[in-house]
Design an enzyme around this catalytic site. Structure first.
Site, PDB file in Angstrom:
ATOM      1  N   THR A  17       0.806  -1.226   0.000  1.00 54.61           N
ATOM      2  CA  THR A  17       0.000   0.000   0.000  1.00 54.61           C
ATOM      3  C   THR A  17       0.836   1.272   0.000  1.00 54.61           C
ATOM      4  O   THR A  17       0.303   2.363  -0.192  1.00 54.61           O
ATOM      5  CB  THR A  17      -0.945   0.030   1.216  1.00 54.61           C
ATOM      6  OG1 THR A  17      -0.172  -0.070   2.418  1.00 54.61           O
ATOM      7  CG2 THR A  17      -1.945  -1.114   1.160  1.00 54.61           C
ATOM      8  N   GLY A  18       2.141   1.175   0.212  1.00 51.97           N
ATOM      9  CA  GLY A  18       2.999   2.350   0.160  1.00 51.97           C
ATOM     10  C   GLY A  18       3.199   2.830  -1.263  1.00 51.97           C
ATOM     11  O   GLY A  18       2.844   2.144  -2.227  1.00 51.97           O
ATOM     12  N   SER A  19       3.778   4.009  -1.412  1.00 52.36           N
ATOM     13  CA  SER A  19       3.950   4.587  -2.754  1.00 52.36           C
ATOM     14  C   SER A  19       4.865   3.730  -3.625  1.00 52.36           C
ATOM     15  O   SER A  19       4.563   3.476  -4.799  1.00 52.36           O
ATOM     16  CB  SER A  19       4.500   6.016  -2.650  1.00 52.36           C
ATOM     17  OG  SER A  19       5.737   6.035  -1.949  1.00 52.36           O
ATOM     18  N   GLU A  20       5.985   3.262  -3.074  1.00 53.31           N
ATOM     19  CA  GLU A  20       6.890   2.402  -3.841  1.00 53.31           C
ATOM     20  C   GLU A  20       6.243   1.049  -4.124  1.00 53.31           C
ATOM     21  O   GLU A  20       6.313   0.520  -5.234  1.00 53.31           O
ATOM     22  CB  GLU A  20       8.204   2.200  -3.068  1.00 53.31           C
ATOM     23  CG  GLU A  20       9.088   3.414  -3.009  1.00 53.31           C
ATOM     24  CD  GLU A  20       9.743   3.720  -4.334  1.00 53.31           C
ATOM     25  OE1 GLU A  20      10.304   2.800  -4.955  1.00 53.31           O
ATOM     26  OE2 GLU A  20       9.687   4.879  -4.761  1.00 53.31           O
ATOM     27  N   LYS A  43      -4.146  -2.703   7.170  1.00 53.75           N
ATOM     28  CA  LYS A  43      -4.791  -2.324   5.904  1.00 53.75           C
ATOM     29  C   LYS A  43      -5.590  -3.474   5.282  1.00 53.75           C
ATOM     30  O   LYS A  43      -5.942  -3.411   4.106  1.00 53.75           O
ATOM     31  CB  LYS A  43      -3.728  -1.839   4.903  1.00 53.75           C
ATOM     32  CG  LYS A  43      -2.929  -0.626   5.361  1.00 53.75           C
ATOM     33  CD  LYS A  43      -3.799   0.621   5.456  1.00 53.75           C
ATOM     34  CE  LYS A  43      -2.994   1.827   5.920  1.00 53.75           C
ATOM     35  NZ  LYS A  43      -2.059   2.296   4.908  1.00 53.75           N
ATOM     36  N   ILE A  96      14.345  -4.735  -1.282  1.00 55.84           N
ATOM     37  CA  ILE A  96      15.125  -3.697  -1.955  1.00 55.84           C
ATOM     38  C   ILE A  96      15.685  -2.666  -0.988  1.00 55.84           C
ATOM     39  O   ILE A  96      16.453  -1.798  -1.387  1.00 55.84           O
ATOM     40  CB  ILE A  96      14.294  -2.971  -3.039  1.00 55.84           C
ATOM     41  CG1 ILE A  96      13.156  -2.156  -2.403  1.00 55.84           C
ATOM     42  CG2 ILE A  96      13.768  -3.953  -4.067  1.00 55.84           C
ATOM     43  CD1 ILE A  96      12.482  -1.214  -3.378  1.00 55.84           C
ATOM     44  N   ALA A  97      15.321  -2.734   0.284  1.00 54.95           N
ATOM     45  CA  ALA A  97      15.679  -1.692   1.251  1.00 54.95           C
ATOM     46  C   ALA A  97      17.182  -1.446   1.298  1.00 54.95           C
ATOM     47  O   ALA A  97      17.978  -2.377   1.343  1.00 54.95           O
ATOM     48  CB  ALA A  97      15.169  -2.070   2.629  1.00 54.95           C
ATOM     49  N   ASP A  98      17.561  -0.175   1.322  1.00 55.62           N
ATOM     50  CA  ASP A  98      18.953   0.252   1.423  1.00 55.62           C
ATOM     51  C   ASP A  98      19.191   0.763   2.840  1.00 55.62           C
ATOM     52  O   ASP A  98      18.462   1.625   3.319  1.00 55.62           O
ATOM     53  CB  ASP A  98      19.219   1.360   0.399  1.00 55.62           C
ATOM     54  CG  ASP A  98      20.664   1.806   0.380  1.00 55.62           C
ATOM     55  OD1 ASP A  98      21.481   1.234   1.129  1.00 55.62           O
ATOM     56  OD2 ASP A  98      20.979   2.742  -0.374  1.00 55.62           O
ATOM     57  N   HIS A 251      28.694   2.060  -2.627  1.00 53.69           N
ATOM     58  CA  HIS A 251      28.001   1.065  -1.820  1.00 53.69           C
ATOM     59  C   HIS A 251      28.739   0.835  -0.514  1.00 53.69           C
ATOM     60  O   HIS A 251      29.956   0.935  -0.451  1.00 53.69           O
ATOM     61  CB  HIS A 251      27.910  -0.276  -2.559  1.00 53.69           C
ATOM     62  CG  HIS A 251      27.046  -0.221  -3.770  1.00 53.69           C
ATOM     63  ND1 HIS A 251      27.202  -1.088  -4.829  1.00 53.69           N
ATOM     64  CD2 HIS A 251      26.015   0.585  -4.105  1.00 53.69           C
ATOM     65  CE1 HIS A 251      26.310  -0.816  -5.753  1.00 53.69           C
ATOM     66  NE2 HIS A 251      25.579   0.196  -5.338  1.00 53.69           N
TER      67      HIS A 251
END
Length: 296
Positions: A17-20, A43, A96-98, A251
């Site tokens: 539900t988040g934008s990404e 949600k 994908i989190a950085d 990185h």
């Protein structure tokens, strides 16, 4: 045959539900990915792109068979989300989190190994099999980069991935399955752990790895080749040839420490194992030709 995900893979999206999450879920579906459900705490009952949302993975499993899950959650929430998926028996996870805390990423990797599961990421664009399916955030609509073919690709870099893959396509090849292991010091899964999957895949004729200074993943690839457990042609392109020791380059994982991780050492080991190493992206295709890999 795709080695991680294909059109038959039933995918859940945690953080849908988040934008990404909502943006890339649409693109995943557009490519052909079978996204069957999403999870966002609090949600349940909502819909995103026609996909039902549940409060938890446990709730989602009451209604759906889930083969893999894609995480669009913040770094500090990643460990809990991964553990939730692992506890539910899901064996393929992409995050994908950085900036996932290092000690938490170490816990994630250890738990995944114990569960015989693959966690791809963090700090990655994910996994894609062009014209089939993807879990992640690739611009799959760019045909000159993401063309279906017979070259497996593994990468530590997002921007270099697009450049090198474009050169592979320009040379007359295409991509079977692309896996971004991520650019952090501790990835959920490493290059060498995916090589057996490419070895078994009849549609993958050769593998290209896109590496960089720091860590020992490229050296592990060389060791795997020398052991004889991976026998297909392999070409590497390594970023950071001129980087000074002790200087982080983009990185968190791209740093030479303790005398290990230099590009020169990686090149020497890969070439000793029989792999070819390109000194620039444009030469990757030529080296595939030299290894006798037929074009797509």
């Amino acid at each position: 045959m795709s080695i991680f995900i294909d059109r038959e893979t039933k995918v859940c999206v945690q953080g849908i539900t988040g934008s990404e999450g909502s943006f890339w879920t649409k693109h995943m579906i557009d490519l052909g990915t079978d996204v069957i459900c999403g999870v966002t705490p609090g949600k349940e009952g909502q819909m995103v792109e026609g996909i039902p949302v549940y409060h938890s993975v446990k709730n989602a499993l009451k209604h759906h068979k889930i083969d893999a899950t894609m995480l669009f959650v913040p770094p500090k929430m990643t460990k809990d989300a991964v553990f939730e998926a692992l506890e539910a028996g899901i064996k393929k996870i992409v995050t994908i989190a950085d900036g996932i805390p290092l000690h938490e990423m170490m816990e994630i990797r250890q738990r995944a190994l114990e569960e015989n599961a693959f966690v791809v990421g963090g700090n990655t664009s994910g996994v894609i099999s062009p014209k089939e399916a993807m879990m992640g955030s690739f611009p799959h609509w760019i045909e000159r980069v993401y063309k279906k073919g017979s070259i497996g690709v593994m990468t530590r870099s997002g921007s270099l991935t697009n450049e090198v893959t474009a050169m592979i396509v320009e040379a007359g090849y295409g991509v079977s399955s692309l896996i971004g292991v991520g650019g952090d010091p501790v990835p959920g899964a490493r290059f060498a752990e995916f090589l057996p999957l490419y070895q078994k895949d009849p549609e993958t004729k050769a593998v290209v790895i896109i590496g960089e200074l720091g860590g020992t993943m490229e050296e592990e690839v060389a060791e795997t080749i020398l052991k004889g457990t991976f026998t297909k042609p392999l070409v590497a392109f390594l970023g950071g040839r001129t980087a000074p020791k002790g200087q982080k380059m983009g990185h968190a994982g791209a740093i030479i420490t303790g005398g290990k991780g230099s590009v020169q050492n990686k090149i020497e080991m890969l070439e000793k194992a029989g792999a070819k190493v390109a000194d620039r992206p444009r030469k990757v295709g030529k080296l595939l030709e030299e290894l006798g890999v037929t074009k797509d």
